[in-house]
Structure formats: structure tokens, C-alpha cells
Design a protein around this motif. Structure first.
Motif, PDB file in Angstrom:
ATOM      1  N   LYS A   1      63.181  78.682   7.978  1.00 14.06           N
ATOM      2  CA  LYS A   1      62.832  80.077   8.273  1.00 14.06           C
ATOM      3  C   LYS A   1      63.393  80.526   9.616  1.00 14.06           C
ATOM      4  N   GLY A   2      64.158  79.645  10.259  1.00 15.04           N
ATOM      5  CA  GLY A   2      64.777  80.033  11.521  1.00 15.04           C
ATOM      6  C   GLY A   2      64.184  79.284  12.698  1.00 15.04           C
ATOM      7  N   ALA A   3      65.070  78.936  13.664  1.00 21.82           N
ATOM      8  CA  ALA A   3      64.629  78.178  14.842  1.00 21.82           C
ATOM      9  C   ALA A   3      63.638  78.999  15.660  1.00 21.82           C
ATOM     10  N   GLY A   4      63.875  80.318  15.749  1.00 18.36           N
ATOM     11  CA  GLY A   4      62.999  81.199  16.528  1.00 18.36           C
ATOM     12  C   GLY A   4      61.592  81.222  15.981  1.00 18.36           C
ATOM     13  N   TYR A   5      61.488  81.368  14.662  1.00 17.91           N
ATOM     14  CA  TYR A   5      60.193  81.371  13.970  1.00 17.91           C
ATOM     15  C   TYR A   5      59.417  80.102  14.309  1.00 17.91           C
ATOM     16  N   PHE A   6      60.120  78.963  14.196  1.00 17.34           N
ATOM     17  CA  PHE A   6      59.483  77.678  14.446  1.00 17.34           C
ATOM     18  C   PHE A   6      59.049  77.564  15.903  1.00 17.34           C
ATOM     19  N   ARG A   7      59.948  77.966  16.810  1.00 20.47           N
ATOM     20  CA  ARG A   7      59.678  77.830  18.241  1.00 20.47           C
ATOM     21  C   ARG A   7      58.467  78.663  18.649  1.00 20.47           C
ATOM     22  N   ASP A   8      58.362  79.895  18.096  1.00 21.76           N
ATOM     23  CA  ASP A   8      57.218  80.751  18.424  1.00 21.76           C
ATOM     24  C   ASP A   8      55.908  80.103  17.997  1.00 21.76           C
ATOM     25  N   ARG A   9      55.890  79.589  16.771  1.00 21.68           N
ATOM     26  CA  ARG A   9      54.659  78.983  16.278  1.00 21.68           C
ATOM     27  C   ARG A   9      54.328  77.708  17.035  1.00 21.68           C
ATOM     28  N   LEU A  10      55.342  76.929  17.368  1.00 23.14           N
ATOM     29  CA  LEU A  10      55.151  75.693  18.124  1.00 23.14           C
ATOM     30  C   LEU A  10      54.567  76.014  19.491  1.00 23.14           C
ATOM     31  N   LYS A  11      55.131  77.046  20.126  1.00 24.42           N
ATOM     32  CA  LYS A  11      54.675  77.449  21.459  1.00 24.42           C
ATOM     33  C   LYS A  11      53.201  77.848  21.422  1.00 24.42           C
TER      34      LYS A  11
END
Lengths: 91, 253
Positions: free
Chosen positions: A31-41
Motif C-alpha cells: 500500500k506504499g512506504a508512506g502508508y506503512f511509515r505513518d502507521r508505524l510512527k
């Protein structure tokens, strides 16, 4: 059996290493690196005030579980794509 | 104990949608995500596994191409290869590079490094040649175990289970030999960040094809690259009679 006393600093190191590995794996997230990074953060930030070592251990275990899940996801996607492209469908 | 050469190719990532250049001379590669060829990953994994089982002493990852291929070599090092060799090829030579040139390079390196095994992916997902392993074996006059789905070392011999049309074939070949990896050979490991960091310390030697006495002149010229024809929409029919009528009208029956 001696119980090793883990300092707070050591928990920080373990957590940071976990975060780094998750960020690294998240680059390929479908779903995209940005999507993942936001949720991880947000996942890490929501838990930033946790002090209980038992809880920390649990959350790190969950993080390691997510790592395994991601690796499995990536592997299956690739395997299935290769199987579909290069092999006859099994009757 | 022995040394294994593993070939790794940098290709456009398998999940990327390929676009043909407007002039039909090739596909768009600028700014496109690249990664290690999936079959090469399987080859690396097999080599590293053999080393972990102590059948071989050293795994050397080799890639041919411009500077960017060192990223691919680093991934192989992070998966467990001991050192890398970057054979520098760029510009027109790189565009024209194919299985013939690669197999000449690998044959020269296999002799130079005194390798017992050369393990390659069965084919690259960009050109789908499925030739490099076979050509390398021929140039070296070594036996080959291609489409390997299982590899077992037994003294000076290798037992290879091959995936063939209609099933599996088991052969026993002498070393030194060339193997090519098929999909079900193993499950490649993921490079963890600590391993990637450690890999930065491993050595990658650089050389040119000329250093190996290899001429890169291509005997193949790509005339044109086109997208596959878009599939025409199918027609649905209600009954068997309709189907027969349509087939007759089409001249098929």
C-alpha cells in the motif's frame, strides 16, 4: 538461573533496532512506504510512555511478529507472481 | 574445501509495471525500481546454505554492469556471501550485454577463482533467456544441473533433482559443475539490517571484461521492442448452439 537486569537504555536500543528493521521492511509495503511509515510512527508514538518492562517485552515481541509477517507477505507475493508467470497452472 | 561462484543480476523489480520506450528501442529503466532477479536470490540462498552446511568454504557473488550493480552485490553479501566481484560494463556494451558475454565472463572467473560450483538463477525476469548457465557449462566443458529444485553434495559429486516437463528428473554429476536454480529450490532469506551493516565491510573487487580476456561484442541486435497485444474482449454466448453457430461463422469449424 540468574535474572539479567535490563537497563532502560538497553530497552531503548532494542526498540530503536526494531524500529529501524520495520522501517527498512516497510519500504516495499504494497500500500506504499508512506502508508506503512505513518502507521508505524503512530504505533510507536502511542506507546512511548510505557515503562513496565513486561509490557515493553510484549510489544517488542509483537514488533518481531510483524517483521515475520511482512517477510512472509513479501515472499508469498513474489513466489506467487513467479509461479503464475513461469509455470503451467496445475490441473 | 571449495569455492562457489554465484551470479546475481540487477533487473527491474518484478512488481513494477513495464513501459516500452516511445522509440521502441527498449523498456524504460531510468528512475524505475530495480532489485535482484528472483531466481538469482534463490541461487544465492542455495550457495549460502551449502556453506552453512560446511560443504563449501567461500561464496563469491558476481555481477556484471554499471556501478549500480554493486547494490545487488551488497544484497548478496548481506544474505551471506563472503565477497563480491563487480565486472564493470557500461554504456553500449551494457545495453548489448547478453548470455554469451556473461557466460564468457563467468567461465573466465570460474577458472581464475578455481570454483567448484557456479550457481546461477535459471533465467532473468527481464530477458527470460534461460541460456547463461547452459552456455557457461559448455564453455567450461563442465557438467550442468539446470532447473534444480533440490541439490545435495555427495563427496565429489552433486545430486540434482531437476524440474522438467511432466515431473522431476534426478541426476548425479561430477564437480566442478554449473547449477541453475528453479523456483522451488529454496526460500531466500531476508537481509536483516545488522547483516546489511556487516556486509558493508565485505570486499567487492572491481574488474573489466578485458581483464578476463573477454570481448563484449554482441552477435545479437535488438530490432524492436513492443508491448504484448492487448487482449480483445471475449464474447459471451448463452447456449451451446450459439457457441457452435459463432464458431462456424468464424470459420473455426
Amino acid at each position: 538461573m540468574c535474572r539479567m537486569h535490563v537497563t532502560f537504555g538497553q530497552w531503548v536500543i532494542v526498540t530503536v533496532l526494531l524500529l529501524q528493521q520495520l522501517l527498512y521492511l516497510g519500504r516495499e509495503y504494497p500500500k506504499g512506504a508512506g502508508y506503512f511509515r505513518d502507521r508505524l510512527k503512530s504505533a510507536f508514538l502511542n506507546n512511548k510512555d510505557v515503562k513496565d518492562p513486561k509490557m515493553i517485552k510484549q510489544m517488542i515481541a509483537r514488533g518481531e511478529f510483524v517483521i515475520k509477517e511482512l517477510e512472509a507477505l513479501y515472499y508469498l507475493r513474489k513466489y506467487r507472481a513467479m509461479k503464475k508467470r513461469y509455470y503451467e497452472p496445475e490441473e | 574445501m571449495s569455492r562457489v561462484l554465484v551470479g546475481v543480476k540487477r533487473v527491474i523489480d518484478y512488481a513494477v509495471k513495464i513501459r516500452v520506450k516511445p522509440d521502441h528501442s527498449g523498456v524504460v529503466t531510468d528512475g524505475v525500481k530495480h532489485s535482484m532477479n528472483p531466481f538469482c536470490e534463490i541461487a544465492v540462498e542455495e550457495a549460502v546454505k551449502l556453506k552453512e552446511k560446511k560443504f563449501i568454504k567461500e561464496v563469491v557473488a558476481v555481477s556484471c554492469g554499471p556501478t549500480q550493480v554493486t547494490e545487488t552485490i551488497r544484497t548478496a553479501l548481506a544474505m551471506g556471501c563472503d565477497r563480491g566481484i563487480h565486472v564493470e560494463v557500461s554504456g553500449k556494451d551494457y545495453e548489448a550485454m547478453g548470455p554469451l558475454q556473461i557466460s564468457k565472463i563467468f567461465a573466465a572467473l570460474a577458472k581464475k577463482e578455481e570454483a567448484s560450483l557456479v550457481i546461477l538463477g535459471k533465467q532473468a525476469i527481464d530477458d527470460d533467456c534461460n541460456q547463461t548457465g547452459q552456455m557457461t557449462a559448455a564453455l567450461l566443458d563442465w557438467p550442468q544441473g539446470t532447473f534444480a529444485s533440490e541439490v545435495t553434495i555427495d563427496g565429489e559429486k552433486v545430486k540434482v533433482v531437476r524440474e522438467i516437463d511432466g515431473g522431476l528428473e534426478t541426476i548425479k554429476i561430477s564437480m566442478p559443475a554449473v547449477l541453475t536454480a528453479d523456483l522451488r529450490l529454496n526460500t531466500p532469506r531476508y537481509a536483516t539490517l545488522p547483516n546489511i551493516m556487516k556486509a558493508k565491510k565485505k570486499k567487492i573487487a572491481t574488474m573489466k571484461p578485458a581483464d578476463l580476456g573477454v570481448d563484449m561484442v554482441s552477435r545479437v541486435e535488438v530490432l524492436r521492442v513492443d508491448e504484448p497485444p492487448t487482449r480483445l474482449a471475449g464474447v459471451k454466448v448463452e447456449t451451446v448452439d450459439d457457441l457452435v453457430a459463432k464458431l462456424k461463422a468464424n470459420g473455426t469449424i
